[in-house]
Design a protein around this motif. Sequence first.
Motif, PDB file in Angstrom:
ATOM      1  N   HIS A   1       0.843  -1.197   0.000  1.00 51.81           N
ATOM      2  CA  HIS A   1       0.000   0.000   0.000  1.00 51.81           C
ATOM      3  C   HIS A   1       0.875   1.242   0.000  1.00 51.81           C
ATOM      4  N   LEU A   2       0.331   2.322  -0.547  1.00 52.94           N
ATOM      5  CA  LEU A   2       1.036   3.599  -0.542  1.00 52.94           C
ATOM      6  C   LEU A   2       0.461   4.523   0.530  1.00 52.94           C
ATOM      7  N   LEU A   3      -0.860   4.431   0.718  1.00 53.57           N
ATOM      8  CA  LEU A   3      -1.559   5.260   1.693  1.00 53.57           C
ATOM      9  C   LEU A   3      -2.251   4.361   2.715  1.00 53.57           C
ATOM     10  N   ALA A   4      -2.820   4.969   3.733  1.00 58.29           N
ATOM     11  CA  ALA A   4      -3.463   4.191   4.792  1.00 58.29           C
ATOM     12  C   ALA A   4      -4.631   3.384   4.246  1.00 58.29           C
ATOM     13  N   GLU A   5      -4.649   2.099   4.559  1.00 58.04           N
ATOM     14  CA  GLU A   5      -5.748   1.214   4.165  1.00 58.04           C
ATOM     15  C   GLU A   5      -6.759   1.037   5.294  1.00 58.04           C
ATOM     16  N   HIS A   6      -6.304   1.200   6.526  1.00 56.47           N
ATOM     17  CA  HIS A   6      -7.166   1.063   7.702  1.00 56.47           C
ATOM     18  C   HIS A   6      -6.999   2.331   8.536  1.00 56.47           C
TER      19      HIS A   6
ATOM     20  N   LYS B   1     -15.471  21.271  20.641  1.00 62.18           N
ATOM     21  CA  LYS B   1     -15.965  22.650  20.701  1.00 62.18           C
ATOM     22  C   LYS B   1     -16.484  23.114  19.344  1.00 62.18           C
ATOM     23  N   ARG B   2     -15.861  22.623  18.261  1.00 61.83           N
ATOM     24  CA  ARG B   2     -16.329  22.993  16.920  1.00 61.83           C
ATOM     25  C   ARG B   2     -17.619  22.269  16.547  1.00 61.83           C
ATOM     26  N   GLY B   3     -17.976  21.257  17.323  1.00 60.23           N
ATOM     27  CA  GLY B   3     -19.166  20.484  17.003  1.00 60.23           C
ATOM     28  C   GLY B   3     -18.908  19.400  15.975  1.00 60.23           C
ATOM     29  N   ASP B   4     -17.642  18.997  15.816  1.00 59.13           N
ATOM     30  CA  ASP B   4     -17.307  17.944  14.852  1.00 59.13           C
ATOM     31  C   ASP B   4     -17.924  16.616  15.267  1.00 59.13           C
ATOM     32  N   ARG B   5     -18.158  15.773  14.273  1.00 58.85           N
ATOM     33  CA  ARG B   5     -18.761  14.457  14.519  1.00 58.85           C
ATOM     34  C   ARG B   5     -17.703  13.368  14.697  1.00 58.85           C
ATOM     35  N   ILE B   6     -16.541  13.564  14.041  1.00 58.10           N
ATOM     36  CA  ILE B   6     -15.535  12.498  13.960  1.00 58.10           C
ATOM     37  C   ILE B   6     -14.144  13.069  14.200  1.00 58.10           C
ATOM     38  N   TYR B   7     -13.345  12.326  14.949  1.00 58.44           N
ATOM     39  CA  TYR B   7     -11.916  12.609  15.053  1.00 58.44           C
ATOM     40  C   TYR B   7     -11.199  11.434  14.394  1.00 58.44           C
ATOM     41  N   ASN B   8     -10.491  11.713  13.339  1.00 54.51           N
ATOM     42  CA  ASN B   8      -9.866  10.672  12.528  1.00 54.51           C
ATOM     43  C   ASN B   8      -8.361  10.628  12.810  1.00 54.51           C
ATOM     44  N   PHE B   9      -7.910   9.563  13.453  1.00 56.23           N
ATOM     45  CA  PHE B   9      -6.479   9.407  13.727  1.00 56.23           C
ATOM     46  C   PHE B   9      -5.712   8.963  12.490  1.00 56.23           C
ATOM     47  N   TRP B  10      -6.422   8.557  11.467  1.00 58.53           N
ATOM     48  CA  TRP B  10      -5.905   8.104  10.184  1.00 58.53           C
ATOM     49  C   TRP B  10      -5.200   6.759  10.323  1.00 58.53           C
ATOM     50  N   GLY B  11      -4.095   6.547   9.635  1.00 62.28           N
ATOM     51  CA  GLY B  11      -3.606   5.201   9.378  1.00 62.28           C
ATOM     52  C   GLY B  11      -3.138   4.408  10.585  1.00 62.28           C
TER      53      GLY B  11
ATOM     54  N   GLY C   1       4.261   1.152  14.498  1.00 58.86           N
ATOM     55  CA  GLY C   1       4.727   1.937  15.636  1.00 58.86           C
ATOM     56  C   GLY C   1       3.702   2.895  16.214  1.00 58.86           C
ATOM     57  N   VAL C   2       2.719   3.314  15.406  1.00 58.11           N
ATOM     58  CA  VAL C   2       1.751   4.304  15.886  1.00 58.11           C
ATOM     59  C   VAL C   2       0.399   3.689  16.241  1.00 58.11           C
ATOM     60  N   THR C   3       0.221   2.399  15.957  1.00 58.56           N
ATOM     61  CA  THR C   3      -1.098   1.785  16.131  1.00 58.56           C
ATOM     62  C   THR C   3      -1.538   1.762  17.593  1.00 58.56           C
ATOM     63  N   LEU C   4      -0.696   1.337  18.493  1.00 62.95           N
ATOM     64  CA  LEU C   4      -1.069   1.274  19.903  1.00 62.95           C
ATOM     65  C   LEU C   4      -1.318   2.680  20.465  1.00 62.95           C
ATOM     66  N   PHE C   5      -0.506   3.656  20.010  1.00 61.77           N
ATOM     67  CA  PHE C   5      -0.681   5.048  20.444  1.00 61.77           C
ATOM     68  C   PHE C   5      -2.069   5.551  20.055  1.00 61.77           C
ATOM     69  N   LYS C   6      -2.439   5.366  18.785  1.00 60.43           N
ATOM     70  CA  LYS C   6      -3.713   5.901  18.294  1.00 60.43           C
ATOM     71  C   LYS C   6      -4.911   5.179  18.897  1.00 60.43           C
ATOM     72  N   THR C   7      -4.856   3.873  18.937  1.00 61.20           N
ATOM     73  CA  THR C   7      -6.010   3.112  19.420  1.00 61.20           C
ATOM     74  C   THR C   7      -6.233   3.302  20.920  1.00 61.20           C
ATOM     75  N   GLY C   8      -5.235   3.735  21.640  1.00 60.64           N
ATOM     76  CA  GLY C   8      -5.385   3.944  23.071  1.00 60.64           C
ATOM     77  C   GLY C   8      -6.382   5.038  23.429  1.00 60.64           C
ATOM     78  N   PHE C   9      -6.699   5.920  22.465  1.00 55.65           N
ATOM     79  CA  PHE C   9      -7.643   7.011  22.738  1.00 55.65           C
ATOM     80  C   PHE C   9      -9.093   6.542  22.618  1.00 55.65           C
ATOM     81  N   GLY C  10      -9.298   5.279  22.261  1.00 55.55           N
ATOM     82  CA  GLY C  10     -10.640   4.763  22.078  1.00 55.55           C
ATOM     83  C   GLY C  10     -11.123   4.970  20.671  1.00 55.55           C
ATOM     84  N   GLY C  11     -12.166   4.220  20.283  1.00 53.86           N
ATOM     85  CA  GLY C  11     -12.704   4.355  18.934  1.00 53.86           C
ATOM     86  C   GLY C  11     -12.808   3.011  18.240  1.00 53.86           C
ATOM     87  N   HIS C  12     -12.746   3.048  16.910  1.00 55.65           N
ATOM     88  CA  HIS C  12     -12.884   1.813  16.144  1.00 55.65           C
ATOM     89  C   HIS C  12     -12.252   1.968  14.769  1.00 55.65           C
ATOM     90  N   VAL C  13     -12.066   0.825  14.074  1.00 52.77           N
ATOM     91  CA  VAL C  13     -11.509   0.847  12.722  1.00 52.77           C
ATOM     92  C   VAL C  13     -12.536   1.436  11.778  1.00 52.77           C
TER      93      VAL C  13
END
Length: 310
Positions: free
Chosen positions: A106-111, A252-262, A298-310
Amino acid sequence: MGDVYGDIGQKPIRLVAELHGTVQGICFAHLVAARRGKHLSVPYGPVLNTHANEHDAALMVQGFVATLKRETESLGCSFIRMSPFWLQGRHSQAEEAAGSVRSPMHLLAEHVWILPLQENGKARTEEKILMDMRKTTRNLIRRAEKDGVIVSASQNPNTDMKHFLRLHEETRKRHGFTAYSDAFFAAQVQHFSKKNQCTLYLAEYQGRVISASIHMHAFGETSYHHGASDNAHSKIPASYLLQWTAIKDALKRGDRIYNFWGIAPISDELRAMSDEQKNHRVAQSSKLKAQSSHPFAGVTLFKTGFGGHV
């Protein structure tokens, strides 16, 4: 993004597909002069109407590819690299119609890892999001605050980019990845910050910026695009407080989603769990530990620790 790539000499190409008199698909490509060959890259595209049937999707992709092939001939390119953000198998006929072959990697994030900021149409509270985090993540946020880390959104991002670029070069050397150019980062921040769709966050410790990140926000979504930190303060959890500050700003902006990306792929078993079940097991679970060879391991455990889903 086409203007961003244009600023760094990568010609943007924008295509539209109309069916039955209405726009049903769009395709953005840009020229890349890479060592592996001069080519056209189609990041996260083409984008097709989600209601398009397989036949119409195949027609659109055929049209896009035919047009891009003509561009490759005029630009002297060797190939077209398409990275559609489709569910696996969603448009199999379209892929076949394009005559494409699967890339070796892959070149970009798939998950991508998503943190919902709303529940049943209402904003989630900061307290609820904190409680749904991995315990270690929550503790590191609090530790950064106790350590005196101060996170702020830059009021002069074009000027403050020097901090991000310095830290990003340290991060690149530390992890040995192929990075975007400084010109790319500068162009992205310049174009989107003036539209209030980009924020440069800076984390200071004892008067020095030790961590920085670039976040995009539009259409009810905040996306974590780029992050960097220094080597000398690796034991100060500034990046955790930085992410938490960006999440609170998104609320505060009223966003629906926070996307940690790949992230790297995780197990189907863990993917099927609820957020509560998942976060209860994250700290101990070997199932969440990403494939060590994956670029995002290397970043997967960091990102998933904030909660959420794939």
